[in-house]
Motif scaffolding. Sequence first.
Motif, mmCIF file in Angstrom:
data_model
loop_
_atom_site.group_PDB
_atom_site.id
_atom_site.type_symbol
_atom_site.label_atom_id
_atom_site.label_comp_id
_atom_site.label_asym_id
_atom_site.label_seq_id
_atom_site.Cartn_x
_atom_site.Cartn_y
_atom_site.Cartn_z
ATOM 1 N N UNK A 131 0.842 -1.194 0.000
ATOM 2 C CA UNK A 131 0.000 0.000 0.000
ATOM 3 C C UNK A 131 0.881 1.250 0.000
ATOM 4 N N UNK A 132 1.767 1.314 -0.978
ATOM 5 C CA UNK A 132 2.781 2.360 -0.984
ATOM 6 C C UNK A 132 3.070 2.801 -2.402
ATOM 7 N N UNK A 139 1.558 10.073 -6.835
ATOM 8 C CA UNK A 139 0.560 9.835 -5.796
ATOM 9 C C UNK A 139 -0.297 11.075 -5.573
ATOM 10 N N UNK A 140 0.315 12.253 -5.563
ATOM 11 C CA UNK A 140 -0.456 13.483 -5.358
ATOM 12 C C UNK A 140 -1.515 13.645 -6.442
ATOM 13 N N UNK A 141 -1.164 13.303 -7.676
ATOM 14 C CA UNK A 141 -2.157 13.377 -8.764
ATOM 15 C C UNK A 141 -3.263 12.355 -8.573
ATOM 16 N N UNK A 142 -2.910 11.172 -8.105
ATOM 17 C CA UNK A 142 -3.907 10.142 -7.840
ATOM 18 C C UNK A 142 -4.851 10.551 -6.700
ATOM 19 N N UNK A 143 -4.313 11.183 -5.671
ATOM 20 C CA UNK A 143 -5.152 11.636 -4.560
ATOM 21 C C UNK A 143 -6.125 12.719 -5.014
ATOM 22 N N UNK A 144 -5.683 13.580 -5.917
ATOM 23 C CA UNK A 144 -6.598 14.576 -6.482
ATOM 24 C C UNK A 144 -7.732 13.886 -7.232
ATOM 25 N N UNK A 145 -7.407 12.828 -7.942
ATOM 26 C CA UNK A 145 -8.443 12.068 -8.654
ATOM 27 C C UNK A 145 -9.437 11.453 -7.672
ATOM 28 N N UNK A 247 -3.321 4.979 -1.742
ATOM 29 C CA UNK A 247 -2.115 4.887 -2.569
ATOM 30 C C UNK A 247 -2.441 3.851 -3.635
ATOM 31 N N UNK A 248 -2.834 4.308 -4.788
ATOM 32 C CA UNK A 248 -3.677 3.554 -5.708
ATOM 33 C C UNK A 248 -2.946 2.435 -6.452
ATOM 34 N N UNK A 249 -3.738 1.644 -7.168
ATOM 35 C CA UNK A 249 -3.186 0.588 -8.017
ATOM 36 C C UNK A 249 -2.316 1.164 -9.127
#
Length: 295
Positions: A131-132, A139-145, A247-249
Amino acid sequence: MWREIEPDQTIHVDIGGHKVVAYSFGQGDETVFCLNGGPGLPCDYLRDAHSCLIDEGYRVVAFDQLGTGSSERPTDPSLWTISRYVEETEKVRTALGLGKVHLLGHSWGGWLAIEYALTHPDALKTLILEDTAADLPLLARELERLRGALGPETVAMMLAHEADGTLDHPEYQAAITILNYRHVCRLREWPAPINRSLADWNMGPYGTMQGPNEFLYIGNLKDWDRSQDLPKIEVPALITVGQHDEITTVCAAQMKRGLKNAELHVFPNSSHMPFYEEPAAYYPALLGFLAKHRG
């Protein structure tokens, strides 16, 4: 399956004049060395999820990183850097005489594990990244998504509070709570070890290194990116991730592509804590990997 177990040993290690407390379970010849998330969290939640590996003959070691749990809690922000935590990890490993380890890093502990693997490659048998991510701008872009799924009005509200510095406002905190239950742990009741770690969170290291919450990265790690260095890691690697993970796939797939010898397990009914959310799938995946690389 996980359960709370008293450690066989509690060891105090001197790290640059500060006390760090480590916990050892079992007497096996193979050691699973756990690096928990945070930063700033006591190791309870990860320690209690993995001490049960003693049932399969492993020794399990975890420690409260400096500033957390039973370890000393200095307030000097210059201490809160990933490079200092790498050397802390190495000093704990050598002080306990662990030899080569199966290094298991969860969340922030995974960033630390990647940095450690690049700095001390000869200390590892395997690398387990749970999970990392290896690339925090990604990751920051994924969290925005992920937070975009809350809707444009909610996102606009959150951005306004972040601009104004009013992150403690109830409506902002309500949005963070929704995100936590979607992407951190999807269980209706969170297990006691998680709650115990969260209740003792030291926001000094966390705020300095990461930011004010799980969905806003503005600390000294915000530009950390080791994705281009992953091919330098030679040891076998296991990557685990929940389908709904914060912390996405996408982050997990990037690590899989970069590492030379890695396998990836995605847990469809989990977010950030598959060992608690989906233990019947998680433990066979972990134990199967470890069994292939014993000895």
